[in-house]
Design a protein around this motif. Sequence first.
Motif: not given
Length: 322
Positions: A260-270
Amino acid sequence: MTAIGILLAGGACAQEVKHYRFAHDQQLNSGYSIAYDIFSAKLKELSKGTMLVDQYPGAQLGQEPQILQLVRSGDIDFAIVSSANTSTISPQAGVMSLHFLFRSEQHDIKALGDPKVFEAVREMIDDTVQGIHAIALGTQGFRHMYGKKEVHKVDDLKGYKVRVQATATEDTMFAAYGAQTVHMPFGSVYTSLQTGVVDFGENAVNVYLINKHYEVAPVLSLTEHEANNAIVWISDKLWQSLSAEQKQWVTMAAREVSEQEPKRAFELERTAAARLEKIGVKIVKDVDKAGFQKIADPYLDKLAKDLGPHAEKIKNLIRAIN
């Protein structure tokens, strides 16, 4: 680790509630704190409230190399540390930060969630380091260049001083781009950019934002040269003290992080990029990444091979993911 000594009702099955320490060097609202949130919530649920994990962010318990040593000694129970800094205890971990190993955001997310990739990382750690075990993989997105000047192409780095993580991989790659590499703890980067000790930092968009590096380095160039990946740890001291059931809970909670964390981390980047543009940070989007990649590609196989057999296996598994 502190035990509160509260007994849960349940007769002979009564279990003591215990608190565990989870350390990292980033602020809250980072990829690292997302990993903590996922892990601690799932472990609390699986253990029915008997295993509670407390977060120590912002390098409260040390910078990443110190955190790793404290996990190894059993003074910290859990941690999340970049794969690049992991190479201070297991040099082959440098494979995860090979430049342009990850082709895209989706490729990075899929690779980190892949059980075969995780298993290869776990084996590498168990085979090369004592006192510590890898239990999950995470990310903070891709790393980019930032400073007072724009980077549109690889020549824009020639002769400039770049703060890099202290790994053989980083030193080789940035030298190949023509830059001078400088090592320092993450906590020293702001002042070093401010005083001109270094010309550029390089990190993820959200890391750049929440640590306010934009105040002293107002230009962010989206080079995407390296995945900003990380490993979640447990100390062997704690692992050996757990029951079979508790080990299963920890393993299951950690698996949720990888998934779960990788997808949420990239959302945080945007989200971070949008915030930076609002406050007036110059974001250079038209970077000639192909020019960087042309230099980096020949190094991929060579560096992985030089690092060792575990690194080569991990590189091959990651590259095989479509």
